[in-house]
Write an enzyme that holds these catalytic residues in place. Structure first.
Site, PDB file in Angstrom:
ATOM      1  N   ASN A  11       0.872  -1.179   0.000  1.00 43.25           N
ATOM      2  CA  ASN A  11       0.000   0.000   0.000  1.00 43.25           C
ATOM      3  C   ASN A  11       0.909   1.229   0.000  1.00 43.25           C
ATOM      4  O   ASN A  11       1.493   1.566   1.027  1.00 43.25           O
ATOM      5  CB  ASN A  11      -0.886  -0.041   1.255  1.00 43.25           C
ATOM      6  N   LYS A  53       0.165   4.275  -0.308  1.00 42.75           N
ATOM      7  CA  LYS A  53      -0.482   5.477   0.245  1.00 42.75           C
ATOM      8  C   LYS A  53      -0.236   6.667  -0.690  1.00 42.75           C
ATOM      9  O   LYS A  53      -0.121   6.484  -1.896  1.00 42.75           O
ATOM     10  CB  LYS A  53      -0.002   5.728   1.681  1.00 42.75           C
ATOM     11  N   HIS A  91      -9.629   1.022   5.055  1.00 42.91           N
ATOM     12  CA  HIS A  91      -8.332   1.250   5.701  1.00 42.91           C
ATOM     13  C   HIS A  91      -8.548   2.225   6.865  1.00 42.91           C
ATOM     14  O   HIS A  91      -9.340   3.160   6.765  1.00 42.91           O
ATOM     15  CB  HIS A  91      -7.332   1.816   4.693  1.00 42.91           C
ATOM     16  N   GLU A  99      -6.935   4.655   7.901  1.00 47.77           N
ATOM     17  CA  GLU A  99      -6.725   6.075   7.574  1.00 47.77           C
ATOM     18  C   GLU A  99      -7.965   6.652   6.889  1.00 47.77           C
ATOM     19  O   GLU A  99      -8.275   7.827   7.054  1.00 47.77           O
ATOM     20  CB  GLU A  99      -5.462   6.238   6.707  1.00 47.77           C
ATOM     21  N   GLU A 155      -5.414  -4.984  10.672  1.00 38.90           N
ATOM     22  CA  GLU A 155      -4.388  -3.962  10.846  1.00 38.90           C
ATOM     23  C   GLU A 155      -4.646  -3.190  12.140  1.00 38.90           C
ATOM     24  O   GLU A 155      -5.429  -2.225  12.141  1.00 38.90           O
ATOM     25  CB  GLU A 155      -4.406  -2.975   9.678  1.00 38.90           C
ATOM     26  N   GLY A 206       2.387   2.303  10.734  1.00 41.44           N
ATOM     27  CA  GLY A 206       3.323   3.416  10.573  1.00 41.44           C
ATOM     28  C   GLY A 206       4.010   3.834  11.859  1.00 41.44           C
ATOM     29  O   GLY A 206       4.602   4.899  11.929  1.00 41.44           O
ATOM     30  N   SER A 248       3.392  -2.093  10.305  1.00 40.52           N
ATOM     31  CA  SER A 248       4.854  -2.105  10.513  1.00 40.52           C
ATOM     32  C   SER A 248       5.511  -3.451  10.176  1.00 40.52           C
ATOM     33  O   SER A 248       6.422  -3.887  10.883  1.00 40.52           O
ATOM     34  CB  SER A 248       5.203  -1.660  11.934  1.00 40.52           C
ATOM     35  N   GLY A 254       2.762  -1.196   4.264  1.00 36.67           N
ATOM     36  CA  GLY A 254       2.788   0.225   3.928  1.00 36.67           C
ATOM     37  C   GLY A 254       4.210   0.693   3.667  1.00 36.67           C
ATOM     38  O   GLY A 254       4.775   0.470   2.596  1.00 36.67           O
TER      39      GLY A 254
END
Ligand code: PGA
Length: 251
Positions: free
Chosen positions: A9, A11, A95, A97, A167, A173, A212, A233
């Site tokens: 991903n 992003k 997701h 986010e 996740e 992150g 992560s 990510g």
């Protein structure tokens, strides 16, 4: 037997030049992916370029988001039909986010899941608890509520053509990865929850871990019985790291 899957991903990162170099390095490493299915999710505008670069390869391409609407006056949105026309195979839905920064509710996520499937895309449904929810002992309740909204809207059969990604929000992150045991526990809960409704669908469903993942922790995570791969990510922006993660799948 579930084929392992690793999805990058990206992003909102990258530019045309950087993506070309990243893809060139990945393409070179493709032979070492150990039978895992591998996908990358670039920002929308780079989908045509990346799809073209992957045309003769086993690497598949996905999008990071999709509109729940088929077409119409929805400025700034991209429909599932448009993504399918560009050759996307997957799309991430839900997701954290998107849930957090764009206020996507589980109901909207369910609509996006259905829109993706209606156009032949495989939705990768992301679920996960925040740190506060984990500390309050609400991990199971949180992920099952997120899952149940989509189950209610789409039915269990729809999960035959989808992927789940667990996740934990506190691991995205942050450099803090869930331990293999913590992740396995949630993956097992998710699979058992589906199995109550349809054991065959549960058995075939790929459940990815995300948060992560790095080359150094991927193997231990992927060796858990209910972890079928990863949603990656930050580490997917470095070809060497991502290739090493893809090569960490043993099953
Ligand atoms: P991360 O992101 O690997 O950078 O933690 C994972 C994700 O957001 O899918």
């Amino acid at each position: 037997m579930r084929q392992p899957l690793v999805v990058g991903n990206w992003k909102m990162h990258g530019n045309a030049g950087g993506i070309r170099s990243l893809m060139a390095e990945l393409i070179e490493a493709e032979g070492a992916f150990s039978g895992a299915e591998v996908g990358v999710c670039p920002p929308f505008v780079f989908l045509p370029m990346v799809t073209e670069l992957c045309a003769d390869l086993s690497i598949r391409v996905g999008a990071q988001n999709v509109s729940q609407h088929d077409n119409g006056a929805f400025t700034g949105e991209v429909s599932a039909a448009m993504l399918a026309e560009l050759g996307a195979a997957y799309v991430l839905v839900g997701h954290s986010e998107r849930r957090e920064f764009f206020a996507e509710s589980s109901e909207t996520v369910a609509e996006k899941f259905l829109a993706a499937q209606a156009h032949g895309l495989t939705p990768v449904l992301c679920l996960g608890e925040t740190l506060q929810q984990r500390e309050r002992g609400e991990t199971e309740k949180t992920v099952l509520a997120q899952l149940d909204t989509v189950l209610a809207a789409a039915g269990v059969e729809a999960f035959a053509n989808s992927v789940l990604a667990y996740e934990p929000v506190w691991a995205i992150g942050t450099g803090k990865t869930a331990s293999p045991e913590q992740a396995q526990q949630v993956h097992q809960i998710l699979r058992e929850h589906i199995a109550v409704k349809d054991p065959a669908v549960a058995d075939a469903l790929r459940i990815l871990y995300g948060g992560s993942i790095k080359a150094t922790n991927a193997r231990a995570l992927f060796s858990q019985p209910d972890i079928d791969g990863g949603l990656v990510g930050g580490a997917s922006l470095e070809a060497g790291q991502f290739a090493a993660i893809c090569a960490s799948m043993e099953n």
